[in-house]
Design a protein around this motif. Structure first.
Motif, short mmCIF file in Angstrom:
data_model
loop_
_atom_site.label_atom_id
_atom_site.label_comp_id
_atom_site.label_asym_id
_atom_site.label_seq_id
_atom_site.Cartn_x
_atom_site.Cartn_y
_atom_site.Cartn_z
N PHE A 119 16.17 -9.93 -1.71
CA PHE A 119 15.15 -9.89 -0.91
C PHE A 119 15.48 -8.75 0.24
N GLN A 120 14.47 -7.92 0.89
CA GLN A 120 14.97 -6.84 1.78
C GLN A 120 15.89 -7.46 2.60
N HIS A 121 15.79 -8.56 3.20
CA HIS A 121 16.68 -9.04 4.25
C HIS A 121 17.53 -10.18 3.53
N SER B 268 13.45 1.34 -2.93
CA SER B 268 14.52 2.11 -1.98
C SER B 268 13.62 3.28 -1.20
N HIS B 269 14.16 3.66 0.01
CA HIS B 269 13.58 4.80 0.97
C HIS B 269 14.79 5.98 0.58
N LYS B 270 15.54 5.79 -0.22
CA LYS B 270 16.75 6.75 -0.43
C LYS B 270 16.29 7.56 -1.62
N ASP C 21 14.74 -5.43 -3.53
CA ASP C 21 14.21 -4.85 -2.31
C ASP C 21 15.08 -4.28 -1.29
N GLU C 22 15.27 -2.79 -1.41
CA GLU C 22 15.90 -2.07 -0.69
C GLU C 22 17.41 -2.76 -0.54
N PRO C 23 17.90 -2.48 -1.81
CA PRO C 23 19.54 -3.20 -1.70
C PRO C 23 20.35 -2.32 -1.11
N VAL D 134 6.12 -15.81 -4.18
CA VAL D 134 6.20 -16.58 -2.71
C VAL D 134 5.02 -16.07 -1.93
N GLN D 135 4.38 -15.24 -2.50
CA GLN D 135 2.72 -15.06 -1.96
C GLN D 135 1.78 -15.14 -3.12
N LYS D 136 0.80 -15.60 -2.93
CA LYS D 136 -0.24 -15.78 -4.17
C LYS D 136 -1.27 -14.61 -3.74
N ARG E 1 -4.50 -9.86 0.91
CA ARG E 1 -4.88 -9.55 2.35
C ARG E 1 -4.43 -10.56 3.30
N PHE E 2 -3.63 -9.95 4.16
CA PHE E 2 -3.47 -10.79 5.47
C PHE E 2 -4.47 -10.78 6.41
N PRO E 3 -4.56 -11.65 7.45
CA PRO E 3 -5.33 -11.61 8.64
C PRO E 3 -5.73 -10.21 9.04
N GLY E 4 -6.68 -9.43 8.62
CA GLY E 4 -6.87 -8.12 8.97
C GLY E 4 -6.15 -7.18 8.58
N VAL E 5 -5.27 -7.47 7.63
CA VAL E 5 -4.40 -6.33 7.10
C VAL E 5 -4.66 -6.58 5.52
N ILE E 6 -4.72 -5.19 4.99
CA ILE E 6 -4.93 -5.39 3.65
C ILE E 6 -3.65 -4.81 3.22
N ALA E 7 -2.75 -5.55 2.62
CA ALA E 7 -1.36 -5.38 2.21
C ALA E 7 -1.19 -4.59 0.75
N ASN E 8 -2.22 -5.06 -0.08
CA ASN E 8 -2.19 -4.62 -1.25
C ASN E 8 -3.67 -4.57 -1.98
N GLY F 128 7.77 4.19 -1.12
CA GLY F 128 6.64 4.22 -0.37
C GLY F 128 6.97 4.22 0.95
N GLU F 129 6.16 4.49 1.81
CA GLU F 129 6.66 4.50 3.37
C GLU F 129 6.49 2.99 3.80
N ASN F 130 7.03 2.69 5.17
CA ASN F 130 6.96 1.67 5.73
C ASN F 130 5.63 1.02 5.66
N GLY F 131 5.53 -0.23 5.37
CA GLY F 131 4.35 -0.83 5.39
C GLY F 131 3.30 -0.65 4.24
N ALA F 132 3.80 0.01 3.11
CA ALA F 132 3.12 0.56 2.01
C ALA F 132 2.56 -0.61 1.22
N GLY F 133 3.26 -1.84 1.28
CA GLY F 133 3.17 -2.84 0.76
C GLY F 133 3.96 -3.29 -0.53
N LYS F 134 4.82 -2.37 -0.81
CA LYS F 134 6.02 -2.81 -1.60
C LYS F 134 6.42 -4.35 -1.60
N SER F 135 7.17 -4.67 -0.61
CA SER F 135 7.64 -5.89 -0.44
C SER F 135 6.55 -6.96 -0.76
N THR F 136 5.46 -6.78 -0.34
CA THR F 136 4.40 -7.88 -0.53
C THR F 136 4.13 -7.87 -2.04
N LEU F 137 3.97 -6.80 -2.56
CA LEU F 137 3.74 -6.73 -4.01
C LEU F 137 4.71 -7.69 -4.69
N1 LIG Z 1 3.20 -12.31 6.14
C1 LIG Z 1 2.39 -11.53 6.65
N2 LIG Z 1 1.36 -11.58 7.32
C2 LIG Z 1 0.46 -10.81 7.76
N3 LIG Z 1 0.62 -9.59 7.50
C3 LIG Z 1 1.64 -8.90 6.60
C4 LIG Z 1 2.43 -10.09 6.13
N4 LIG Z 1 3.64 -9.52 5.15
C5 LIG Z 1 2.98 -8.22 5.35
N5 LIG Z 1 1.99 -8.08 6.03
C6 LIG Z 1 1.33 -6.78 6.05
O1 LIG Z 1 1.41 -6.09 4.94
C7 LIG Z 1 1.78 -4.59 4.92
C8 LIG Z 1 2.80 -4.49 3.76
O2 LIG Z 1 3.95 -4.97 4.14
P1 LIG Z 1 5.11 -4.72 3.32
O3 LIG Z 1 6.14 -5.50 3.90
O4 LIG Z 1 4.94 -4.98 1.76
O5 LIG Z 1 5.63 -3.27 3.32
P2 LIG Z 1 6.77 -2.45 2.68
O6 LIG Z 1 6.06 -1.45 1.92
O7 LIG Z 1 7.53 -3.45 2.07
O8 LIG Z 1 7.35 -1.92 3.95
P3 LIG Z 1 9.00 -1.62 4.38
O9 LIG Z 1 9.45 -0.16 3.50
O10 LIG Z 1 8.83 -1.48 5.56
O11 LIG Z 1 9.75 -2.80 3.60
C9 LIG Z 1 2.50 -4.71 6.36
O12 LIG Z 1 2.11 -3.61 6.91
C10 LIG Z 1 2.01 -5.72 7.01
O13 LIG Z 1 0.92 -5.23 7.82
#
Ligand SMILES: Nc1ncnc2c1ncn2[C@@H]1O[C@H](COP(=O)(O)OP(=O)(O)OP(=O)(O)O)[C@@H](O)[C@H]1O
Ligand SMILES: Nc1ncnc2c1ncn2[C@@H]1O[C@H](COP(=O)(O)OP(=O)(O)OP(=O)(O)O)[C@@H](O)[C@H]1O
Ligand SMILES: [Mg+2]
Ligand SMILES: [Mg+2]
Lengths: 403, 367, 336, 507
Positions: free
Chosen positions: D90-92, D199-201, D167-169, D58-60, D18-25, D42-51
């Motif tokens: 990384f994605q970037h 990948s999104h492709k 991540d999205e190479p 990088v994240q706990k 969980r990020f402040p106010g956001v459940i990423a995973n 998964g679509e943008n913001g689905a939480g792939k990168s976070t996972l």
């Molecule tokens: N450092 C952070 N602080 C707060 N919220 C974050 C942070 N990183 C990610 N999030 C939240 O977690 C959600 C998941 O993000 P994530 O980057 O994992 O998505 P994604 O699936 O990789 O998307 P994309 O396809 O665009 O790369 C985002 O919608 C964002 O709201």
């Protein structure tokens, strides 16, 4: 490969410069422009600035702008005086580093841990450093022998060495005023006569800094924090730790620069004796494009012109000729490159300097004091810098936020 | 509720900062064997009437100086050269006014314009060097400071009026003096007429930055040079113009004091305001309102510290430590509070987004 | 390691302690220039005069001290607070106080003011102000004579802190004195700063300037550069045996380090202590000094020191010149 | 080593972040078999990168367990993950531009071979083994994206990672580069490496993956095998609706020339030509697509047309007017809209509220300004309009741009650049990093505007997008236009060949 080419270029430029200086010296009879004494004075004037500049290099290479060099340097002057008084000059050098490092630590705390704007923190540290040094002097030096609320004089100075044979020989040759030979002899003489070991230490620190920053693992990691901390972090580099280390070392270096002022440039502490040299050091580092060689050149340029104008205003007149010739030469070079406008501007300036030289006997002594500042501006303006600072220099960095 | 929370948060930072600065200062004083109580009772005693006048006057000078620095900072330019700019400008204006070439008020207005011009030119050199030759303004303004100060010394020695051991520019005629308004006893001195200049400049600064296209361009450049370029801002022009503006304001720094009290450039010239201005600008976060607080604080501390040596055995240098600590503590506290508020903000954004998303019908669970 | 010379906490070299003074003599306000008591120079000289007044006249005192870059109003304030506190006389140290005393004095007609090195900046005379001026040029003339007599190279130097009228007075006298002895003598002159007061606090600059002179063949260098002077002494030490430096304001042989002592030929004395004491005692006598008071050779306001005994062989000659100055036979210039 | 491992390389169970106010995973369960390529979509913001960041230390995670090679682990930092044989691209890009390839690679792993000659030969060896062809002493800033991507992978390999997260190479790669990357991946797989691939492709995913996991709204919503699922079904699984793709519409091209470039050459400070003798015209109502491998001068070309770079020789006309000498502002005032490639650097003031961002680039035009004054009310109400029309998800127009997600930032920019009836739109990668829903919307806006007579210069790395939107496609290679294609008939493969110069011999 690139580095080697660069080295050749530098070698050529230095050689050309020595030749020109020598020619001008013979032509004008202003043997003071590179006498042993002049060079020694230039070295002494350079060292504090150079240490501040190297301090800046450490910090900025790790991505932290350190405008607080002046404050750290001031703390160093006090530390040097205090520790030298009680424990002798070498502990004094350590004390200078220690106090400077404390200033650096404060800066690191503010900028790294709290993510404060680097300039704000630096400005605050300058204020605190000045205030603290005065306060500490008043508290600790007032009742000491040679002390007062603003000063502590007559400190023991670090050992000085003369290399007997070489020193005398060089002096003999330098006094002959021969073309080129005497100029080189002056250089040798200055480095073998009455050379403070502190100066040697400064040189060693500069070389060690360059080596550590560019040749060691530690340095690679440190620089990566200044270029792309997120990348460094993603590879397991503890960015905070390296930034802390860099800024603390930066403070220590600046502090040592302050120590040099208090122990070699003169034998004592006076409040405010840094007199802006921390800022000049910062300027020298930017001048040097955040690289050790350029930084040293910047510090030398300033140190040389400053000591020359203080020692010998008449030699400043000979500088006009050097500047004039240099400008005309540069103009010709630019012309060959096809940069006509630049060439014309430079050429005109060069001719103006030559005319000034030919129509006068001396530079008004009131203006001599401006020499170092004008020289620096002139060199920068003509060099048309393509500055490249570390990519993440001055940027806030927070762990885990930018990956 | 939310607004209240935010207000609380924005007041929190300065309060924390002042408390921290007080604690550190007290520690320093106690360590040196003096009484921190004495120190604070002097600092916090009500300023006498005369001191109030001085604080107002000094605030105006510091404020103008801080504005000059702030305009550069807002563009990501570090004009360390305010000191040199106002030194040279003050000398030039004083000399012109002293020559009394014009009658009455004209002899005020034209020197003021000259001050603006000289300050602008001196800063403009740095701006030009930056855009044409790539010279960092940090270096060039440091160099120009030294050159300006030496130059003024030379000119003053050569063309100034030598009186006793001192030298100064010609004293301006009575008709060109703008002493100001006396609110207390005559001996408490006047609040200088031109102190209002600070107010005017502050309002002007605010309007310029927040209400005009130019200000927008300037702020945009400061926030993101790349975005500004893409939006059509000519960054080189902006660099030169904002250096000119910064220098122009710098030129006015000492003018209230000059026309109000000093009447000539000499020992009464107050050096060092350029550097104070930088600290205050940063303390006030380069915002015209924030800078007011910073300027008042610095003027207040300076004025009150004057009484330290007379009334206590505490070194005035402590005040300098306090000032530095406050600057540091304020920014640290702001940063801590900012982090807290960002969290708050993001929470709100996320909550509202969640609210928007919830009813979206197209979402259905797939396994 | 060295030892502390005294253990009292707030008394500088001058040994003035206003807190413990409790006589029924004049209540004196002492407004120092930047640096204050303990600066081993100017301010300490004033404090020494005050200490004498405490001892001999039962005077009591309060002290204030100027800060770097302070506004004019701060100086005025300091004086007014003293005046309001009933202090009389009020002695301001340094010509920077001239304007503020001129502004404040009319408001306190019953209080006597004095400005060391001061002057009346306007046409309106202030009849409760004394301007304690010194003939630094005369004192400098004498050390110039000493320098010219002692030099073996006929080449001497002068290092000034800041190129202003006051310091030029030192230069003018020094050069005149040296040339009186030897018209062909070479005198190098260097000011560390053109106008920036930091020139008085830059020992490294002082050392660089003086070293240049020694390197160029000068063997005596006189400084009027405040705290930068210690750098000049260091330069003399480095230049080796047979080189000299000349101190200024007070007998700097006494405060110099052991290494420096053998090189301090003499010092030009500027008796700020005498002037301060005179001022206090005039008030005690009910006849306060006013207007310009010149502390010149004739009034023992300036002089030279003999500590170290390096000029014992030439004091007669120097004194001859001194006599001529006193008698008016020699007019010492005040500007170079 | 055998490619058919029996154990699972990674086991993620019940991961929540969980990020402040956001459940990423939340409630994420994934099993990754050793020696396979496992795709995560998964679509943008689905939480792939976070996972993935959780897996890389990088994240706990707030909850859940990570099992690597059968052992339960907790990672405090990437160092711990690296020690476990995990590497991440990384994605970037995570590269320091001013350091050399060698320095970038050895950074953090100096213990292995130091930073000197031994390290250099190790790098060179890996580079040759996998056919990367990288010069260890080249400065990263001089490299193109493809090479940078390879440096990233080299970094991972150098550390001896056996579990590699990508991540999205392929986001920035052209088909040929994607192919060579996939070849590399297949070699790696054959050697026993485990690869996690985002990948999104979907074509790519189906091409390379052994297993596919789909994420939506922070959790895993499905798993699939590439041979038993279609692209269409995958997309539905991903977004819960159909996958859009741009469809070519009837031509709206007119005869009126809106933009013409004649022999435009652009050089950098050192005199190197970035674009050479570029000549083309765009008519009103026409979309001209430019295809090219990144770094072939298209970015510079765009910057030249918008006025951020100077033309060395040649002319640029807008309508009938010669605008070669105009500044950026004049060009914008004349009605050129600009959707920059890097939205955060060139398109937004991240710390300013949305309404101020509406003004950016339109500082001289109503409704942003009145004379020399900023018109706050005008800008505000127009921002409200954009937010509504373009579905920018934001609590208010006072919110700072930084607080918006990437896709919403992009929508704001598109809305802004479309306002005020532009005559020419320069769109660089208008849908990069934008999720499918928003993508379709942006395509719709561009088509609508084209119908109204807007001329569009479209740069995109997404060849489907390019083919679907353009009326004409030009291919750029080493700063020159090397061929024109008709989108009706061209295939991505043809384009790709032209873009890499593979067809030079035949063309
Ligand atoms: N450092 C952070 N602080 C707060 N919220 C974050 C942070 N990183 C990610 N999030 C939240 O977690 C959600 C998941 O993000 P994530 O980057 O994992 O998505 P994604 O699936 O990789 O998307 P994309 O396809 O665009 O790369 C985002 O919608 C964002 O709201
Ligand atoms: N480092 C960070 N610190 C705080 N919040 C972050 C951070 N990174 C991302 N966020 C938050 O995450 C959200 C989305 O971030 P991001 O730009 O990564 O989304 P995205 O997945 O690219 O979205 P989109 O689907 O629109 O492309 C934003 O609301 C932002 O506030
Ligand atoms: Mg008067
Ligand atoms: Mg992602």
């Amino acid at each position: 490969m690139r580095a080697r080419q660069l080295n050749h270029l530098w070698l050529l430029i230095s050689l050309g410069a020595i030749l020109m200086v020598s020619a001008v010296r013979i032509l004008t009879g202003a043997h003071g422009i590179d006498s042993i004494g002049t060079i020694r004075a230039a070295i002494i004037a350079t060292c504090p600035i150079l240490m501040a500049a190297i301090g800046g290099l450490w910090s900025e290479r790790a991505g932290v702008v350190n405008i607080g060099l002046e404050g750290q340097m001031i703390l160093g002057t006090w530390g040097a005086a205090y520790f030298t008084y009680y424990y002798g000059p070498w502990v004094g050098v350590f004390g200078a580093a220690l106090l400077g490092a404390v200033g650096g630590l404060l800066h690191a705390l503010a900028t790294v841990t709290f993510g404060v704007d680097h300039i704000v923190s630096g400005v605050a540290i300058n204020i605190i450093g000045l205030g603290a040094s005065r306060f500490l002097a008043e508290a600790y030096f007032t009742d000491l022998e040679g002390g007062g609320i603003k000063q502590l004089t007559g400190l023991e100075t670090p050992t000085r060495v003369t290399i007997p044979g070489i020193s005398d020989g060089a002096e003999y040759l330098a006094d002959k005023h021969w073309f080129l030979v005497s100029d080189l002899a002056s250089l040798v003489g200055a480095m073998t006569t009455d050379l403070s070991l502190f100066t040697v230490l400064v040189a060693a620190l500069v070389i060690a800094s360059a080596w550590i920053l560019w040749r060691s693992t530690f340095g690679l990691r440190l620089r990566s924090c200044g270029e792309n901390p997120a990348a460094a972090e993603s590879l397991g580099v503890n960015v905070y730790r390296y930034k802390y280390a860099a800024v603390v070392v930066s403070g220590a270096m600046a502090g040592i620069g302050g120590g040099f002022l208090a122990l070699v440039s003169s034998s004592g502490f006076t409040t405010g004796q840094t007199n802006g040299r921390g800022f000049i050091g910062l300027a020298a580092m930017i001048f040097g494009n955040w690289r050790p060689g350029g930084t040293t050149a910047g510090a030398l340029l300033f140190g040389y012109t400053d000591s020359l104008q203080l020692r010998d205003s008449t030699s400043v007149h000979a500088l006009l000729l050097i500047v004039g010739i240099g400008l005309v030469a540069l103009a010709l070079w630019r012309l060959r490159q096809g940069k006509t406008t630049t060439a014309i501007v430079m050429g005109a300036l060069g001719v103006a300097f030559l005319v000034w030289f030919l129509t006068t006997d001396s530079v008004p002594k009131e203006f001599a004091g401006m020499t170092p500042y004008i020289a620096t501006l002139l060199v920068l303006a003509l060099a048309a810098q393509r500055l490249r600072m570390p990519a993440a220099d001055g940027l806030r960095y927070r762990r885990g936020q930018s990956i | 509720m939310n607004a209240l929370r935010r207000l609380g948060a924005s007041l929190l930072a300065p309060v924390i900062a002042v408390v921290v600065a007080m604690i550190i200062t007290s520690l320093v004083i106690s360590l040196s064997g003096s009484s921190a109580g004495d120190f604070w009772s002097v600092i916090f005693s009500r300023p006498v009437d005369r001191a109030i006048v001085n604080i107002v006057n000094q605030t105006s000078l510091i404020y103008i100086s801080a504005l000059a620095a702030a305009i550069g900072f807002r563009m990501n330019l570090f004009n360390i050269g305010v000191e040199g700019q106002y030194t040279l400008a003050s000398y030039a204006a004083a000399t012109l006014a002293g020559a009394a070439l014009f009658p009455g008020l004209l002899n005020v207005v034209l020197p003021l314009l000259l001050a603006v011009l000289v300050g602008a030119i001196w800063a403009g050199i740095a701006g030009l060097l930056k855009v044409t030759r790539g010279v960092s303004e940090v270096i060039s303004t440091i160099m120009l400071n030294a050159i300006a100060i030496t130059l003024v010394g030379y000119l003053l020695n050569k063309y100034g009026v030598h009186v006793g051991n001192g030298v100064r520019s010609t004293v301006i005629p009575e008709s060109s003096r703008l002493d100001g308004w006396t609110f207390f006893e005559a001996s408490d001195g006047p609040v200088w007429t031109l102190a209002t200049l600070a107010l005017l400049l502050g309002v002007g600064f605010w309007v310029l930055l927040n209400k005009t296209r130019f200000g927008f361009d300037l702020r945009a450049t400061g926030m993101s040079q790349s975005a500004a370029v893409a939006s059509g801002v000519n960054v080189n022009k902006m660099v030169v113009v904002s250096m000119l503006l910064s220098g122009a304001i710098a030129g006015l720094i000492w003018m209230p004091s000059f026309f109000g009290a000093a009447h000539s450039y000499g020992t009464a010239f107050q050096a060092g305001l350029g550097f104070t201005g930088i600290a205050v600008a940063l303390l006030g976060r380069n915002q015209p309102v924030g800078i007011i607080f910073g300027a008042v604080l610095f003027a207040f501390l300076n004025e009150q510290s004057n009484r330290l040596t007379l009334e206590t055995d505490i070194s005035v240098n402590v005040v300098q430590i306090t000032q530095g600590t406050i600057v540091l503590a304020v920014v640290v506290a702001y940063e801590v509070v900012r982090r807290y508020r960002t969290k708050l903000e993001q929470r709100t954004v996320a909550e509202e987004l969640a609210g928007q998303r919830q009813p979206a019908p197209s979402e259905r669970a797939t396994t | 390691a060295k030892e502390e010379t005294t253990d009292s906490s707030d008394s500088g070299g001058a040994g003035l302690d206003c807190d413990s003074a409790s006589g029924d003599g004049p209540k004196v306000g002492l407004a120092y220039d930047v640096g204050g008591q303990g600066d081993n120079s100017f301010n300490d000289a004033a404090a020494a005069g005050m200490a004498k007044a405490v001892d001999e006249l039962g005077a009591t005192c309060t002290e204030g001290e100027a800060q770097d870059d302070e506004p004019e109003s701060a100086r005025e304030d300091r004086l007014r607070q003293m005046a309001d506190g009933g202090y009389n006389p009020i002695v301001a140290v340094g010509f920077a106080y001239s304007e503020s005393v001129n502004a404040v004095a009319p408001d306190y007609p019953e209080t006597s003011f004095a400005v060391v090195d001061g002057f009346d900046p306007d046409e309106e005379p202030n009849d409760n102000v004394a301007y304690l001026g010194f003939a630094e040029n005369e004192g400098s003339y004498l050390v110039g004579v000493a320098a010219a007599l002692k030099t073996e190279t006929d080449h001497i130097g002068f290092v000034g802190g800041v190129n202003n009228d006051l310091i030029q007075k030192f230069e003018a006298g020094y050069v005149a004195g040296a040339e009186a002895v030897n018209p062909d003598i070479t005198v190098d002159v260097k000011y560390i700063e053109e106008s920036d007061l930091s020139g008085f606090g830059d020992p490294a600059g002082g050392k660089a300037a003086a070293t240049g002179m020694y390197d160029n063949g000068a063997d005596v260098v006189y400084h009027a550069a405040g705290a930068s002077g210690s750098g000049v002494f260091d330069a003399a030490v480095d230049a080796g045996e047979g080189t000299w430096a000349i101190g200024v304001d007070s007998d700097q042989y006494l405060t110099a380090s052991a290494e420096q002592k053998p090189h301090i030929l003499t010092s030009m004395l500027k008796r700020v202590d005498t002037a301060t004491f005179d001022m206090v005692s005039s008030v005690a006598d009910g006849e306060p000094l006013t207007s310009y008071q010149t502390y010149d050779l004739a009034h023992d306001g300036v002089g030279y020191s003999t500590s170290g005994g390096f000029i014992d062989d030439i004091t007669d000659e120097i004194d001859e010149y001194a006599e001529k100055i006193k008698s008016g036979e020699i007019k010492v210039p005040t500007a170079p | 080593m055998s490619a058919t491992a029996t154990s699972d390389a990674v086991l993620l169970q019940g991961i929540a972040k969980r990020f402040p106010g956001v459940i990423a995973n939340h409630d994420v369960d994934i099993t990754i078999r050793s020696g396979t390529v496992h795709a995560l979509i998964g679509e943008n913001g689905a939480g792939k990168s976070t996972l993935m960041k959780i897996l890389y230390g990088v994240q706990k995670p707030d909850e859940g367990t990570i099992t690597v090679d059968g052992q339960t682990v907790t990672f405090g930092s990437p160092t711990d993950a690296i020690a476990r044989g995990i590497g991440m691209v990384f994605q970037h890009f995570m590269l320091a531009d001013n350091l050399t390839v060698l320095e970038n690679v050895v950074l953090g792993a100096e213990k292995l071979h130091g930073i000197g000659e031994k390290a250099r030969s190790a790098v060179e060896q890996i580079s040759t083994t996998y056919g990367f062809g990288l010069d260890p002493d080249a400065l990263v800033e001089d490299l193109g994206v493809g090479d940078r991507q390879r440096v990233e992978i080299l970094k991972v390999l150098y550390r001896g990672a056996r579990i590699i997260i990508l991540d999205e190479p392929t986001a920035v790669l052209v088909p040929q580069e994607v192919e060579s990357l996939f070849d590399n991946l297949r070699v790696l797989k054959a050697e026993g490496h485990t690869i996690l691939f985002i990948s999104h492709k979907l074509d790519e995913v189906l091409d390379i993956a052994d297993d596919i996991t789909v994420m939506r709204r922070g959790t895993t919503v499905g798993e699939a095998k590439p041979d038993s699922i279609t692209k269409h079904e995958l997309a539905e699984l991903m977004v819960g609706s159909e996958l859009p793709s741009p469809e070519t519409e009837e031509s709206t091209v007119t005869d009126e020339v809106q933009l013409s470039l004649e022999n435009v050459t652009v050089a950098d400070a050192r005199g190197r030509r970035l674009c050479a003798e570029v000549t083309f015209t765009i008519h009103r109502g026409e979309v001209l697509g430019i295809a090219g491998v990144e770094g072939n001068g298209q970015a510079e070309l765009v910057e030249t047309i918008i006025g951020m770079r100077k033309v060395a020789t040649g002319r640029i006309r807008l309508g009938s007017e010669d605008m070669t000498a105009w500044g950026t502002r004049a060009r914008r005032e004349a009605g050129i809209g600009y959707i920059p490639e890097d939205r955060q650097r060139h398109g937004l003031l991240l710390d300013s509220p949305l309404w101020e961002n509406r003004i950016l680039g339109h500082q001289t035009q109503p409704p942003s300004v009145k004379g020399p004054w900023i018109d706050r009310a005008g800008a505000g109400s127009d921002t409200e309009r954009i937010v509504k029309e373009y579905d920018v998800r934001t609590p208010s127009i006072e919110t700072v741009a930084r607080a918006l997600s990437g896709g919403n930032q992009q929508k704001l920019i598109v809305g802004r650049e479309m306002s005020g009836q532009p005559v020419l739109l320069i769109a660089s990668h208008p849908t990069r990093g934008v999720d499918v829903g928003a993508q379709a919307a942006i395509w719709g806006y561009i088509k609508d505007a084209r119908r109204d007579g807007l001329a569009v210069l479209l740069i995109s790395a997404d060849l489907d997008e390019l083919i679907g939107l353009s009326d004409r496609i030009e291919v750029i290679l080493r700063g020159r236009l090397v061929g024109e294609f008709d989108p009706q008939s061209v295939t991505p493969q043809d384009l790709g060949a032209a873009m890499t110069g593979a067809n030079e011999a035949t063309a």
